[in-house]
Structures are given as structure tokens and as C-alpha cells.
Design an enzyme around this catalytic site. Structure first.
Site, PDB file in Angstrom:
ATOM      1  N   ASP A 187       7.567   6.319   1.920  1.00 51.00           N
ATOM      2  CA  ASP A 187       6.504   6.881   1.080  1.00 51.00           C
ATOM      3  C   ASP A 187       6.169   8.297   1.536  1.00 51.00           C
ATOM      4  O   ASP A 187       5.960   9.197   0.715  1.00 51.00           O
ATOM      5  CB  ASP A 187       5.241   6.009   1.136  1.00 51.00           C
ATOM      6  CG  ASP A 187       5.293   4.846   0.155  1.00 51.00           C
ATOM      7  OD1 ASP A 187       6.403   4.477  -0.267  1.00 51.00           O
ATOM      8  OD2 ASP A 187       4.228   4.296  -0.189  1.00 51.00           O
TER       9      ASP A 187
ATOM     10  N   TYR B 176       6.940  -8.367   8.147  1.00 57.20           N
ATOM     11  CA  TYR B 176       6.821  -8.822   6.762  1.00 57.20           C
ATOM     12  C   TYR B 176       7.346 -10.237   6.532  1.00 57.20           C
ATOM     13  O   TYR B 176       7.449 -10.679   5.389  1.00 57.20           O
ATOM     14  CB  TYR B 176       7.540  -7.842   5.830  1.00 57.20           C
ATOM     15  CG  TYR B 176       6.856  -6.491   5.708  1.00 57.20           C
ATOM     16  CD1 TYR B 176       5.831  -6.110   6.571  1.00 57.20           C
ATOM     17  CD2 TYR B 176       7.235  -5.585   4.733  1.00 57.20           C
ATOM     18  CE1 TYR B 176       5.212  -4.874   6.470  1.00 57.20           C
ATOM     19  CE2 TYR B 176       6.621  -4.340   4.616  1.00 57.20           C
ATOM     20  CZ  TYR B 176       5.609  -3.995   5.490  1.00 57.20           C
ATOM     21  OH  TYR B 176       5.003  -2.772   5.368  1.00 57.20           O
TER      22      TYR B 176
ATOM     23  N   LYS C  79      10.582   1.885  17.955  1.00 60.35           N
ATOM     24  CA  LYS C  79       9.463   2.081  18.885  1.00 60.35           C
ATOM     25  C   LYS C  79       9.755   1.245  20.127  1.00 60.35           C
ATOM     26  O   LYS C  79       8.912   0.464  20.591  1.00 60.35           O
ATOM     27  CB  LYS C  79       8.151   1.659  18.190  1.00 60.35           C
ATOM     28  CG  LYS C  79       6.889   2.009  18.942  1.00 60.35           C
ATOM     29  CD  LYS C  79       6.549   3.485  18.940  1.00 60.35           C
ATOM     30  CE  LYS C  79       5.322   3.748  19.798  1.00 60.35           C
ATOM     31  NZ  LYS C  79       5.008   5.189  19.921  1.00 60.35           N
TER      32      LYS C  79
ATOM     33  N   ASP D 245       6.828   7.454  15.628  1.00 62.04           N
ATOM     34  CA  ASP D 245       5.727   8.418  15.490  1.00 62.04           C
ATOM     35  C   ASP D 245       6.255   9.850  15.508  1.00 62.04           C
ATOM     36  O   ASP D 245       5.796  10.712  14.750  1.00 62.04           O
ATOM     37  CB  ASP D 245       4.644   8.193  16.555  1.00 62.04           C
ATOM     38  CG  ASP D 245       5.201   7.854  17.925  1.00 62.04           C
ATOM     39  OD1 ASP D 245       6.420   7.620  18.043  1.00 62.04           O
ATOM     40  OD2 ASP D 245       4.426   7.832  18.892  1.00 62.04           O
TER      41      ASP D 245
ATOM     42  N   ASP E 287       8.955   1.255   5.306  1.00 63.59           N
ATOM     43  CA  ASP E 287       8.001   1.249   4.199  1.00 63.59           C
ATOM     44  C   ASP E 287       7.145   2.513   4.266  1.00 63.59           C
ATOM     45  O   ASP E 287       6.970   3.239   3.284  1.00 63.59           O
ATOM     46  CB  ASP E 287       7.133  -0.019   4.328  1.00 63.59           C
ATOM     47  CG  ASP E 287       6.285  -0.272   3.098  1.00 63.59           C
ATOM     48  OD1 ASP E 287       6.436   0.458   2.094  1.00 63.59           O
ATOM     49  OD2 ASP E 287       5.463  -1.207   3.136  1.00 63.59           O
TER      50      ASP E 287
HETATM   51 MG    MG Z   1       5.494   0.906  -0.246  1.00 64.44          MG
END
Ligand code: MG
Ligand code: NAI
Length: 335
Positions: A234, A125, A173, A206, A230
Site C-alpha cells: 500500500d 493472518y 525482521k 522498518d 500488505d
Molecule cells: Mg491492504
């Protein structure tokens, strides 16, 4: 009586309605509040020519904490970018906290009490993307630093201790992204050595996505990088009631900006239909951040109770409007 200066950033759409609801709840607590209101979002852009005036940043800096609603970001306006990223970067709000707790409602899975601690400033990001050739190849850079990884690791372990959690799970990861995710993993594991009383385990991202569905009750604190956090946050919010209830905090060294996870829901705006509980639970996080742990718990308990009683908005199967739902919470806070 404690005294605090709080910056309110209502924003667009349902933002002003849910922030007014949360403010009503805070108002009945035995605290001397001083409110400062700031402009942010698409409405601010139309009125003032910028979605995040410098004056708003100054107001946030001058306050003890900030409560933010939501902003609208129209997808089809050239060069217009959401002010949320700039807000987090300018104020160096490096930790994003997303608690997920089971609610007494059939849409929620039982037995869940976890917090996702997401690094908020780096990873993919950072915005270093470029297009090569004739637009047939796009390349993005993932940036991970030891400093930011250790810093978010400390946030996770300190939070675990403060909230009475006994375990932190480091999610990465590193088997594939050996340098970037590897550096994050090594940095957080080094911090873990400073907290021998908190158990620390690690999990590939994962596997974590799968385990959150299979057995979410195994998690207490999850600490991870920006992109993974992120997505996982969610995912986790959907286990315990979804957007109408998901609260979050963006924390920096001397600042905290608390906000519901949902957006401005333009379709519900101005209709007294938005669920205010996500904003009210964000206000409870703000209280906890200010050190008002008892008041924070009082507000949380009141929210749990109105859900049990079915005194909620339509998204949770109730009949109340935004304002009435906030008044129901106030009724429980007063008990
Ligand atoms: Mg979001
Ligand atoms: P959204 O979160 O606004 O809405 C998604 C769905 O959830 C809609 O069906 C909406 O009606 C419902 N919903 C959201 N909050 C609710 C609440 N409190 N009570 C009941 N139902 C609720 O996301 P969407 O539709 O993708 O985006 C709408 C606008 O919000 C866009 O302009 C987007 O850019 C912006 N947005 C802003 C965010 C922020 O300010 N942090 C975060 C996400 C989106």
C-alpha cells in the site's frame, strides 16, 4: 488465435463497472475469449445466502485465469466475513504480486519500477487469535513455514528472471523475530543460492519502509511475509499514483486471480466515475500470466499513453467517465 476461458467476478459497488471496462479492452485484442461470470460479495450474500458460492470456486477452477472487481464488506453485520480471504485460502493462491511503476503524471514519483511479492497464506493472518483473562489480554500467533517461505522465494526469483530484473530484496525482521522472520530469511536466502545470476540483498522491514520513500528506484523485486507485504505494498502504490492505478495478482500453482487493489468505493458506484485503469492494468497482468507478454505490454503502453494525454477520470485530473476512459485506452491499443 489463442483461446482462453476467463472467469469474471464483478462483485459489488464499482466492481461491475471497472470489470466491464477491462473486459471491453480485452475484447479488442486478437484472442478468442470465452467468458464465465461468477457471483461474489455482499450482493451475492443477499441473493444467495453466501458471499462465495461453491459454484463460483468451481468456475474459477475451470478457467485459465480470473479477473475480480471488488466486494463490499459491511462492518456492522454480525458473522459476515469478506469472501476475499476464503477465496485466497481455498484456491491456495499463495503469492500476491503488486507491481509499482512510475506513470507520466505529476502525482507519481519518477524512476520507479518494482514488484512486491507477498506471501499470501500464513504469518499473523492465519487467524489464530485469542482473548485471555477478562478481555484485557489478546494473543495472536505468527506462523511461518520453511515450505511456504521457499515457495514464495522461488516465485520472486522466477519473476525476476522472467521480467528482466537483476535484483531481489528479502525483507524481514529477523533481528527481533528470530524464529519466525528468521526462518523466512534463511529459507529465501537458501533459494537465492539456486539463482546465482540474480543479485540478492536483505533489508529489515522498518528500513525498507523508510527506503521506499527515500530512494524507491533502488528496488526491483521485494519478497516478504504476509503482514509486511500488505503494508509495504500500500505504501509503494502511493508513490506511483495510488488506488486508481494499483493492480494485483493472486497466484497459485494452477490458478491466477487478478484484481485492482481498490475496494468497491460505494460512493462512486453507478455513477460512471470510477477510474478503470487499475482493473485494466490487472487485465494486463492476467495477459502476462497467460503467456501473452506482447499483448500485456500493448495494454500497459496504451494506459501510459492515455495518462500522458490526460484522457483519464477525475481522480487523475481528467474529465472522462469510466466507460470513456476505457474507450480511450482501446483507441491507443488499436494504434
Ligand atoms: Mg491492504
Ligand atoms: P475503497 O478502495 O473502496 O475506496 C477508498 C477511496 O478511494 C474512496 O475515496 C474511493 O472513492 C476511492 N477509490 C477507490 N477506487 C477508486 C477508483 N477505481 N477510481 C476512483 N476512486 C477510487 O476503500 P474503502 O472505502 O475503505 O472501502 C469500501 C468498501 O470496499 C468496503 O466495504 C471495504 O470492505 C471494501 N474493500 C474491498 C476490497 C476488495 O474487494 N479487495 C479491498 C478494499 C476494500
Amino acid at each position: 488465435m489463442s483461446e482462453y476461458r476467463i472467469c469474471l467476478l464483478p462483485g459489488d459497488g464499482i466492481g461491475p463497472e471497472v470489470i466491464a471496462a477491462a473486459q471491453m479492452v480485452l475484447q479488442v485484442l486478437p484472442v478468442n475469449w470465452h467468458w464465465v461470470e461468477g457471483d461474489i460479495g455482499w450482493g451475492a450474500y443477499q441473493r444467495l445466502g453466501t458471499p462465495l458460492p461453491d459454484e463460483t470456486l468451481e468456475k474459477i477452477r475451470s478457467c485459465d485465469a480470473t479477473l475480480f472487481g471488488a466486494v463490499t464488506t459491511p462492518p456492522d453485520v454480525a458473522n459476515y466475513r469478506s469472501p476475499v480471504l476464503r477465496l485466497r485460502q481455498e484456491l491456495n493462491l499463495y503469492a500476491n504480486l503488486r507491481p509499482c511503476r512510475s506513470i507520466p503524471h505529476p502525482i507519481s514519483r519518477p524512476g520507479i519500477n518494482l514488484v512486491i511479492v507477498r506471501e499470501n497464506t500464513e504469518d499473523l493472518y492465519v487467524g489464530r487469535e485469542r482473548v485471555e483473562g477478562e478481555g484485557t489480554r489478546a494473543v495472536g500467533e505468527m506462523v511461518i513455514t520453511r515450505e511456504a517461505s521457499e515457495r514464495i522465494g522461488r516465485v520472486a526469483f522466477e519473476l525476476a528472471i522472467r521480467r528482466g530484473f537483476t535484483k531481489v530484496t528479502v525483507v524481514h525482521k529477523a533481528n527481533v523475530l528470530r524464529e519466525t522472520s528468521g526462518l523466512f530469511r534463511r529459507s529465501v536466502l537458501r533459494v537465492a543460492d539456486e539463482y546465482p545470476r540474480v543479485q540478492c540483498n536483505e533489508m529489515l522491514v522498518d528500513t525498507c519502509a523508510m527506503e521506499l520513500i527515500r530512494a524507491p528506484e533502488q528496488f526491483q523485486v521485494i519478497v516478504t511475509t504476509n503482514l509486511f507485504g500488505d503494508i509495504l505494498s500500500d505504501e509503494a502504490s502511493m508513490l506511483v499514483g495510488g488506488l486508481g492505478l494499483a493492480a494485483s495478482g493472486n497466484i497459485g500453482d494452477r490458478m491466477g486471480v487478478f484484481e485492482p487493489v481498490h475496494g468497491s468505493a460505494p460512493g462512486l458506484a453507478g455513477k460512471d466515475r470510477a477510474n478503470p485503469l487499475a482493473a485494466i492494468l490487472s487485465a494486463a497482468m492476467l495477459l502476462d500470466y497467460l503467456g501473452e507478454k506482447t499483448l500485456a505490454e500493448q495494454v500497459e503502453q496504451a494506459v501510459w499513453r492515455v495518462i500522458e494525454l490526460g484522457q483519464v477520470t477525475e481522480d487523475l485530473g481528467g474529465k472522462l467517465g469510466t466507460r470513456a476512459a476505457a474507450l480511450a485506452v482501446i483507441g491507443q491499443v488499436r494504434k
